[in-house]
Each structure stands twice: as C-alpha cells, then as structure tokens.
Design a protein around this motif. Sequence first.
Motif, PDB file in Angstrom:
ATOM      1  N   THR A 246       5.309 -22.779 -52.015  1.00 43.79           N
ATOM      2  CA  THR A 246       4.620 -21.536 -52.363  1.00 43.79           C
ATOM      3  C   THR A 246       3.211 -21.820 -52.868  1.00 43.79           C
ATOM      4  O   THR A 246       2.249 -21.132 -52.506  1.00 43.79           O
ATOM      5  CB  THR A 246       5.409 -20.763 -53.439  1.00 43.79           C
ATOM      6  N   THR A 249       0.892 -22.824 -49.905  1.00 40.17           N
ATOM      7  CA  THR A 249       0.571 -21.700 -49.025  1.00 40.17           C
ATOM      8  C   THR A 249      -0.389 -20.732 -49.699  1.00 40.17           C
ATOM      9  O   THR A 249      -1.410 -20.337 -49.113  1.00 40.17           O
ATOM     10  CB  THR A 249       1.851 -20.943 -48.631  1.00 40.17           C
ATOM     11  N   TYR A 250      -0.096 -20.368 -50.948  1.00 39.78           N
ATOM     12  CA  TYR A 250      -0.886 -19.345 -51.631  1.00 39.78           C
ATOM     13  C   TYR A 250      -2.274 -19.868 -51.999  1.00 39.78           C
ATOM     14  O   TYR A 250      -3.294 -19.291 -51.624  1.00 39.78           O
ATOM     15  CB  TYR A 250      -0.158 -18.865 -52.880  1.00 39.78           C
ATOM     16  N   TYR A 277      -2.215 -14.831 -47.143  1.00 40.71           N
ATOM     17  CA  TYR A 277      -1.685 -14.572 -48.480  1.00 40.71           C
ATOM     18  C   TYR A 277      -1.295 -13.114 -48.698  1.00 40.71           C
ATOM     19  O   TYR A 277      -0.606 -12.794 -49.675  1.00 40.71           O
ATOM     20  CB  TYR A 277      -2.672 -15.025 -49.565  1.00 40.71           C
ATOM     21  N   THR A 281       2.503 -15.262 -46.893  1.00 38.55           N
ATOM     22  CA  THR A 281       3.095 -15.799 -48.126  1.00 38.55           C
ATOM     23  C   THR A 281       4.164 -14.880 -48.710  1.00 38.55           C
ATOM     24  O   THR A 281       5.268 -15.348 -49.026  1.00 38.55           O
ATOM     25  CB  THR A 281       2.001 -16.070 -49.180  1.00 38.55           C
ATOM     26  N   ASN A 285       8.052 -16.409 -48.919  1.00 38.05           N
ATOM     27  CA  ASN A 285       8.647 -16.763 -50.212  1.00 38.05           C
ATOM     28  C   ASN A 285      10.154 -16.526 -50.270  1.00 38.05           C
ATOM     29  O   ASN A 285      10.907 -17.422 -50.667  1.00 38.05           O
ATOM     30  CB  ASN A 285       7.943 -16.011 -51.351  1.00 38.05           C
TER      31      ASN A 285
END
Length: 311
Positions: A246, A249-250, A277, A281, A285
Amino acid sequence: MCGGNQSEVTEFLLLGFKGLNKYKLLLFIILFFSYLVILTGNLLIIALVSTKDHLNIPMFFFLKHLALADVLISTTIIPMMLDAIVLEEKRVSVSGCMVQLYFFCIFGFVQCFLIAVMSYDRYLAICSPMYYNSMMHPRLCLQMVLGSWLLILLISFEMFLFLQLEFCGQNGIDHFFCDIGPLVKLATSDTCLLVLVDFIMCILVVFIPFALIIISYICIFFTIMTLPSVSGRKKAFSTCSSHLATVCTYYGTILMIYVVPLDDNLLNMNKFMSLLYIVVTPMMNPIIYSLRNPEIRRALQQIVRKFRDSN
C-alpha cells in the motif's frame, strides 16, 4: 476585480480526457466497474472489521478507517469524472470546485496519516513485540485515528486562501477533477502566499508521515535481518508486506505527480497517474489485504458459509 474585457469566472469547465473520445465508452465502463469494486471491497472490509471479534485488533482498526477514506476520496472524484466522460466536458461552479478540492485534500491527507500510523503499528509489532499490547491499547488507537481525521482544522486555512483567489477569462481545467495545480495556474490574482502555505502543508501532512514510514521500515528491516531462522524472517516480513505494498502504490504515485515536474505536453500522463491513487490504490487495498491476510480470509469464508447454509 477582473479588468479589461475579462469577465469573472463563475464556473469551470473540466475537460476530462480530451483526445480519447473514441475510447470514452471503454473508459467509462472500466472506471464505472472499478468504482463498484472500490465500494464493494472497502465497504466489505469496514463491515468485517466492525462485526468480527477476531478482527478487533489495532491493525484492522486502522485498516477500517483507511478503507473509509478510500471510499470517500473515490466518491469525491469518480462520479464527476464519469459525468465528464459522458458529456465530454463537465461544467462545475467555482464553489462546487472548491468543495471537491476541499474534500479531496481532507481524505488524501487522512490516508497519509493512517498509512503512517499503520507503519508505526507494524514497527511495534515486529521491533517491540513484548510491549505491543501495552502500548497499542484501544484508547491510543482511537486517539491516533481521530487525530488523522481532525486534519480538517489544518486544511481549512489553506482552503480559505483558495477562496480568496480570483479567476478571470479562461475557465478550462485540463483535468478530470479540481486539483490544486490547475486551479493555481488559472488564478489571475497573486498566489505566492497560497503556494507557500501549500508547500508547508505538504511537508507537514505528506513528507513528515512519509519520513516516519521510511524510518519505521528501516528499523523493521534490520530487526527482521537479526532473526535467527529463515522461517521467522519470512513470517515477520509477511505481517507487514500488505501494508508495504500500500505504501509503495500510494506514495509512489503521489511523489511522481506532485514532486516530479511534468511538462505541459505530458498532461495526459499526469491524469492517468492521478488515476493510480484515486482509482487503482483504493481498489487494490481490499484485494491486497484480503488475499494476504488469513484473518480477513477466514472472516470472508465464514460469511460465504453462512450464505450457503441459508440457501
């Protein structure tokens, strides 16, 4: 006041994905179903953590609020984006644009803090397991989450400065939502103070949490490397691998969009990176945590069994 022949802007025109009109149906379908996945996956995470006793632990408590922030930030942007794709452009009032920007900033900054809090939780679990239960007690977890959501108080001052901006003449925003950069670029009044405040805000609510995440994972890495057995190292790493995915990616997309300057000729690239995002994302998640976490998988299996038994 606007001077000359320029009139005051009362609404903005979101240009969306210009140049992709022949693919707009495909783009609409992909984004629409992505939004459904975001809602379904994150709301399921919220429901599971809220109702299953064995998920009543700090990590999942933070995950529940991260899922809520994911739903809210996507809902702030995606419905208007879908409208812009269908209409090929979307008209939005100046006040409506400011409201969207306000909530986008709130939920985006809340995500930064929650991800940082989750990294602190993993740091304590791996580096100080003896003190984990005594330190991560429910009251502290609640205080950290409430502190993250109370960022509204910090953001309000910056938004007050946005409301003081003047927009005259041109009203086209070459984006699919009201982002900070395009609005500052369109403003015809002085933006120096706003840019300075925005820079300070980014340091406080983006880069400081990111620095804390980096420090936490450096400590986690060295702690894992000191474990005597390979199986122990694998087990310790698996407890934070979902959160690390996470983080990458974020923050990876945030840094590429807002730190690395892009040429005007690469605006479409900026738009698609923003989708990472805003869409990818929040959609990934729940998948990351449900696939890699045995507790979440067990809770899902219980629901599936109950559904089968009821039929």
